[in-house]
Enzyme design. Structure first.
Site, short mmCIF file in Angstrom:
data_model
loop_
_atom_site.label_atom_id
_atom_site.label_comp_id
_atom_site.label_asym_id
_atom_site.label_seq_id
_atom_site.Cartn_x
_atom_site.Cartn_y
_atom_site.Cartn_z
CG HIS A 287 73.09 102.21 50.80
ND1 HIS A 287 72.86 101.49 51.95
CD2 HIS A 287 72.10 101.88 49.95
CE1 HIS A 287 71.77 100.77 51.78
NE2 HIS A 287 71.28 100.98 50.58
CG HIS B 34 69.26 98.52 48.70
ND1 HIS B 34 69.21 99.83 49.10
CD2 HIS B 34 68.08 98.27 48.10
CE1 HIS B 34 68.04 100.35 48.74
NE2 HIS B 34 67.34 99.43 48.13
CB CYS C 116 73.82 98.47 53.84
SG CYS C 116 74.92 99.82 54.24
#
Ligand SMILES: *[C@@H]1O[C@H](CO)[C@@H](O)[C@H](O)[C@H]1NC(C)=O
Length: 230
Positions: A60, A72, A161
């Site tokens: 991530h 994010h 992401c």
């Protein structure tokens, strides 16, 4: 015959890799409980730094905004069901993440460093060395991230992401994670022997077990994968 055997062994080892992938799904539950347990102290961060944490199914990424806040892009199912901002802004568990991924709903949101890290230690600026493009000045990176805050449509492969952070920091949205996944997929699809072996195995299992889960599962999995790739 020997050739066929070695080939089957090869394919089985490939399958066992997928099983590792599966087991991480079941571990997701425990992880929710353990995530506050052991965590390395975060390194000294600057506004605009690119942060990276390993999460259950993938890596991530986020952009540090200063004051313990991280922007994010993360899949989340909750905004589909509720507009309660207090509920939505709570920590995104793996269940919410996976459902959001399947429903293709994601937001660019701001969380605390702890919630972003989700129990893992944070890596900083690691992608700088791997990218062709030079990174923007840190302040510009943070401003680009702040402009994108809000809901967007999420596609696992084309708008994830990693695309978000590479767009903010280097100006072009790319994802090495996706590229690797696509390469792997392509090599499996290109390998004509996979087709022969899977259809043979399917045929054998239908003959010997009838319509068992093992034979019906691929018919669900293949359209699902294609849908996720869209
Ligand atoms: C990350 O990169 C920026 C420059 O692009 C640098 O100023 C900053 O100190 C780096 N952060 C860390 C923790 O290395």
């Amino acid at each position: 015959m020997l050739q066929l055997l070695t080939f089957l062994v090869e394919k089985l080892s490939l399958l066992s890799k997928f099983r590792i992938f599966e087991s991480s799904w079941t571990e997701a539950e425990d992880e929710d409980l353990q995530r506050h347990a052991h965590r390395c102290p975060p390194p000294a961060l600057r506004r605009g730094d690119l942060l990276e944490v390993p999460r259950t199914l993938f890596t991530h990424y986020g952009i540090y905004l200063g004051d313990n806040r991280v922007a994010h892009l993360i899949p989340d199912i909750l905004p589909v069901f509720t507009s309660d901002q207090k509920l939505i802004s709570s920590v995104i568990t793996n269940k919410r993440l996976i459902l959001g991924c399947m429903y293709r709903c994601a937001t660019v949101r701001v969380d605390t460093l702890e919630d972003f890290a989700y129990g893992s230690s944070i890596l900083v600026n690691r992608t700088d060395k791997m990218m062709k493009n030079q990174a923007f000045a840190n302040e510009d990176v943070a401003k680009r991230a702040e402009k994108l805050i809000g809901g967007i449509q999420y596609s696992l492969l084309w708008n994830n992401c990693e695309h978000f952070v590479t767009y903010c920091r280097y100006g072009s949205a790319v994802s090495r994670q996706t590229e690797k996944f696509c390469e792997c997929l392509k090599s499996i699809i290109r390998d004509q022997r996979s087709v022969i072996v899977t259809s043979l195995l399917g045929l054998i299992s239908i003959i010997s077990f009838g319509m068992a889960p093992a034979t019906t599962l691929p018919t669900i999995l293949i359209p699902f994968t294609l849908w996720m790739a869209g």
